[in-house]
Design a protein around this motif. Structure first.
Motif, mmCIF file in Angstrom:
data_model
loop_
_atom_site.group_PDB
_atom_site.id
_atom_site.type_symbol
_atom_site.label_atom_id
_atom_site.label_comp_id
_atom_site.label_asym_id
_atom_site.label_seq_id
_atom_site.Cartn_x
_atom_site.Cartn_y
_atom_site.Cartn_z
ATOM 1 N N GLN A 58 -6.076 3.094 6.021
ATOM 2 C CA GLN A 58 -5.800 1.833 5.343
ATOM 3 C C GLN A 58 -4.381 1.867 4.765
ATOM 4 O OE1 GLN A 58 -8.756 0.009 2.791
ATOM 5 N NE2 GLN A 58 -10.402 1.193 3.732
ATOM 6 N N PRO A 59 -3.634 0.781 4.892
ATOM 7 C CA PRO A 59 -2.251 0.777 4.414
ATOM 8 C C PRO A 59 -2.120 0.684 2.903
ATOM 9 C CG PRO A 59 -2.818 -1.350 5.339
ATOM 10 C CD PRO A 59 -3.976 -0.436 5.639
ATOM 11 N N ALA A 60 -3.187 0.237 2.201
ATOM 12 C CA ALA A 60 -3.112 -0.013 0.760
ATOM 13 C C ALA A 60 -1.968 -0.995 0.509
ATOM 14 C CB ALA A 60 -2.974 1.296 -0.001
ATOM 15 N N SER A 61 -1.183 -0.790 -0.537
ATOM 16 C CA SER A 61 -0.152 -1.776 -0.882
ATOM 17 C C SER A 61 1.057 -1.767 0.042
ATOM 18 C CB SER A 61 0.301 -1.583 -2.333
ATOM 19 O OG SER A 61 -0.654 -2.116 -3.218
ATOM 20 N N LEU A 62 1.107 -0.849 1.019
ATOM 21 C CA LEU A 62 2.135 -0.964 2.050
ATOM 22 C C LEU A 62 1.943 -2.264 2.828
ATOM 23 C CD1 LEU A 62 2.556 2.642 3.511
ATOM 24 C CD2 LEU A 62 3.480 1.638 1.430
ATOM 25 N N THR A 63 0.738 -2.832 2.736
ATOM 26 C CA THR A 63 0.454 -4.150 3.309
ATOM 27 C C THR A 63 1.490 -5.168 2.842
ATOM 28 O OG1 THR A 63 -1.926 -3.709 3.411
ATOM 29 C CG2 THR A 63 -1.252 -6.026 3.327
ATOM 30 N N LYS A 64 1.917 -5.050 1.595
ATOM 31 C CA LYS A 64 2.834 -6.046 1.019
ATOM 32 C C LYS A 64 4.198 -6.026 1.707
ATOM 33 C CE LYS A 64 0.579 -6.071 -3.515
ATOM 34 N NZ LYS A 64 -0.372 -4.955 -3.430
ATOM 35 N N SER A 162 -2.688 -8.309 0.200
ATOM 36 C CA SER A 162 -2.423 -7.406 -0.915
ATOM 37 C C SER A 162 -2.554 -5.926 -0.573
ATOM 38 C CB SER A 162 -3.378 -7.721 -2.069
ATOM 39 O OG SER A 162 -4.729 -7.474 -1.663
ATOM 40 N N GLY A 163 -3.483 -5.603 0.336
ATOM 41 C CA GLY A 163 -3.776 -4.208 0.628
ATOM 42 C C GLY A 163 -4.957 -3.678 -0.144
ATOM 43 N N LEU A 164 -5.647 -4.543 -0.901
ATOM 44 C CA LEU A 164 -6.863 -4.101 -1.576
ATOM 45 C C LEU A 164 -7.861 -3.616 -0.527
ATOM 46 C CD1 LEU A 164 -7.263 -6.791 -4.381
ATOM 47 C CD2 LEU A 164 -6.854 -4.342 -4.684
ATOM 48 N N PRO A 165 -8.760 -2.682 -0.906
ATOM 49 C CA PRO A 165 -9.601 -1.990 0.081
ATOM 50 C C PRO A 165 -10.362 -2.912 1.021
ATOM 51 C CG PRO A 165 -9.836 -0.974 -2.070
ATOM 52 C CD PRO A 165 -9.003 -2.206 -2.274
ATOM 53 N N ASN A 166 -10.259 -2.622 2.306
ATOM 54 C CA ASN A 166 -11.020 -3.312 3.344
ATOM 55 C C ASN A 166 -11.015 -2.407 4.571
ATOM 56 O OD1 ASN A 166 -11.735 -5.075 5.649
ATOM 57 N ND2 ASN A 166 -11.657 -6.700 4.109
ATOM 58 N N SER A 167 -12.194 -2.023 5.040
ATOM 59 C CA SER A 167 -12.294 -1.064 6.139
ATOM 60 C C SER A 167 -11.718 -1.608 7.442
ATOM 61 C CB SER A 167 -13.761 -0.663 6.354
ATOM 62 O OG SER A 167 -14.551 -1.797 6.665
ATOM 63 N N ARG A 168 -11.572 -2.937 7.556
ATOM 64 C CA ARG A 168 -11.023 -3.530 8.780
ATOM 65 C C ARG A 168 -9.499 -3.577 8.761
ATOM 66 N NH1 ARG A 168 -12.080 -8.722 9.433
ATOM 67 N NH2 ARG A 168 -12.746 -9.107 7.292
ATOM 68 N N THR A 224 5.295 1.770 -2.310
ATOM 69 C CA THR A 224 4.203 2.718 -2.544
ATOM 70 C C THR A 224 2.869 2.025 -2.314
ATOM 71 O OG1 THR A 224 4.008 2.129 -4.888
ATOM 72 C CG2 THR A 224 5.545 3.906 -4.320
ATOM 73 N N GLY A 225 1.804 2.824 -2.208
ATOM 74 C CA GLY A 225 0.469 2.260 -2.073
ATOM 75 C C GLY A 225 -0.602 3.286 -2.360
ATOM 76 N N PHE A 226 -1.737 2.808 -2.845
ATOM 77 C CA PHE A 226 -2.876 3.706 -3.076
ATOM 78 C C PHE A 226 -4.178 2.922 -3.124
ATOM 79 C CE2 PHE A 226 -6.114 5.313 -5.975
ATOM 80 C CZ PHE A 226 -6.394 6.533 -5.404
ATOM 81 N N VAL A 227 -5.164 3.362 -2.350
ATOM 82 C CA VAL A 227 -6.580 3.059 -2.542
ATOM 83 C C VAL A 227 -7.310 4.364 -2.232
ATOM 84 C CG1 VAL A 227 -6.426 0.576 -1.997
ATOM 85 C CG2 VAL A 227 -6.883 2.221 -0.157
ATOM 86 N N ASN A 228 -8.543 4.470 -2.692
ATOM 87 C CA ASN A 228 -9.275 5.725 -2.494
ATOM 88 C C ASN A 228 -9.355 6.119 -1.027
ATOM 89 O OD1 ASN A 228 -9.825 6.396 -5.175
ATOM 90 N ND2 ASN A 228 -11.587 5.025 -5.251
ATOM 91 N N ALA A 229 -9.563 5.121 -0.143
ATOM 92 C CA ALA A 229 -9.756 5.427 1.276
ATOM 93 C C ALA A 229 -8.480 5.911 1.945
ATOM 94 C CB ALA A 229 -10.295 4.194 2.010
#
Length: 417
Positions: A58-64, A162-168, A224-229
């Motif tokens: 998952q890209p996390a906030s790199l999505t932005k 946003s990059g908030l958690p989503n498995s897809r 930067t980016g971070f989510v647990n996954a």
């Protein structure tokens, strides 16, 4: 008789240890975020270093980065202007932190929304831009994925802005490097936004989450980016003596480890220091069969032993019991009062003591918000120690994280489970 009992106890201990390994070590490796890194020369597209460059995560906030790419596209096409005010929806207001605290029914300047993404990694600002450009966040996400394919990002799919958690929502280190390269080449005029360390909004100074930029000579972005996954992610670019490099690290175990690895990659590319290989991760596929086989072999051996000795073999503790005891040994979460079950995680540390120190430091900055809250340091499945304040209201948790993030510290709001 004594020898038989000793042998029996040894086998029970061995079996219990294997159950513990199956309950903890294997899931830990299974749950550990995928690790990948890549170093690129954007002028030529040459990949200088690559470790698992096509491993999905998952890209996390790199999505932005892509959200901003499309915002820059809209500016270049005059579909948006920097001083234009765009509306804040209820959806944007209700986004989880990090955020600017936008209120539905109000509006925000396009440039402030851009800076909110660059510095605070504001999820509410991401939705505001997405809705202004795509009508809906879902429609904007489709635009993001389409643009990804145009840029050659073959293994990336976006489902939110946003990059908030989503498995897809998936990407790779190679794709993030390609996006970084495209931002530099396509949006040279707007790229300096990524070097902003702070900006003022509603009378408050918003600081950048990219703390490496302040200590690495020549760095001027990106995100930067971070989510647990995903673990801790960073796409960074730096220039020295007229030469630019891009470094991407996905799946860092902590913000510090991630930052240090990016610095090491860049140092290697600039000829400052040789590069050591990243810490190797053990593949679950290779471990699970071995543990299961050992458990099966031990069970058969114990059965045969019991038949020979006519002695009933005690069953080792269940994995759940072992897990509960192990968590208790590290730090037990105290029961929260009714309706007061939200938590915040202020960081992942290499030791329990370091986590406790982190909680002590953070508590001084958010004394009001964590008044009456409990503290705990819990060892997670990847071996890191997560420091948390627990037993909070949702409002207190969000306010605490916003305050910490304004001071440049990572913070994650955890909803009740």
């Amino acid at each position: 008789m004594f020898r038989r009992l000793t042998d029996l106890q040894s086998r029970i201990t061995f079996a219990a240890a294997l159950v513990f390994a199956l309950a903890f070590s294997v899931p830990a490796m299974a749950a550990a975020p995928p690790y990948a890194e890549l170093l690129m020369d954007p002028a030529t597209g040459a990949v200088l270093v690559a470790e698992n460059p096509d491993r999905e995560t998952q890209p996390a906030s790199l999505t932005k980065m892509m959200t901003l790419f499309l915002a820059f596209d809209a500016l270049d096409k005059s579909e948006l202007t920097l001083d234009q005010f765009i509306p804040v929806s209820r959806r944007a207001q209700n986004m989880a932190p990090s955020k600017l605290g936008l209120i539905a029914g109000t509006s925000i300047k396009v440039e402030d929304a851009i800076l909110g993404l660059v510095t605070r990694s504001a999820n509410d600002a991401a939705v505001v831009l997405a809705e202004a450009i795509g009508g809906t966040e879902e429609g904007f996400a489709e635009m993001m994925t389409t643009k990804a394919r145009i840029l050659g990002m073959r293994n990336t799919t976006f489902v939110n802005a946003s990059g908030l958690p989503n498995s897809r929502q998936k990407t790779t280190a190679r794709d993030i490097a390609a996006l970084s390269q495209a931002l530099i080449k396509t949006h040279t005029r707007h790229f300096p936004y990524f070097s902003r360390a702070s900006f003022s909004y509603n009378g408050a100074v918003v600081q950048s989450h990219n703390r490496l930029m302040s200590r690495y000579d020549g760095m001027d972005g990106i995100k930067t980016g971070f989510v647990n996954a995903s673990g801790f992610n960073l796409a960074a670019t730096a220039m020295r003596d007229g030469r630019r490099l891009i470094a991407v690290v996905l799946g860092g175990r902590s913000a510090r480890d991630r930052d240090n690895r990016v610095a090491a990659l860049l140092d290697h590319g600039f000829g400052v220091a040789p590069l050591k290989r990243p810490v190797a991760t053990v593949e679950v596929a290779a471990v699970v069969p071995a543990v299961r086989a050992a458990l099966k072999a031990d069970a058969v051996d114990r059965t045969e032993k019991a038949a020979r000795d006519k002695t009933k073999v005690a069953v080792p503790p269940k994995a759940g019991t072992l897990k509960a005891n192990a968590v208790k040994a590290v730090g037990k979460v105290k029961p929260a009062a009714k309706g007061e079950s939200w938590s915040i995680q202020i960081g992942s540390y290499k030791s329990q003591k370091a986590g406790q120190v982190g909680l002590g430091v953070a508590s001084k900055a958010i004394a009001v918000q964590v008044k009456g809250a409990d503290t705990t340091v819990i060892k997670n499945r990847s071996g890191m120690f997560q420091a948390r304040f627990t037993g909070m209201t949702k409002a207190a948790a969000e306010q605490a994280c916003s305050r910490l993030e304004a001071k440049g510290q990572d913070c994650l709001v955890l909803a009740p489970r």
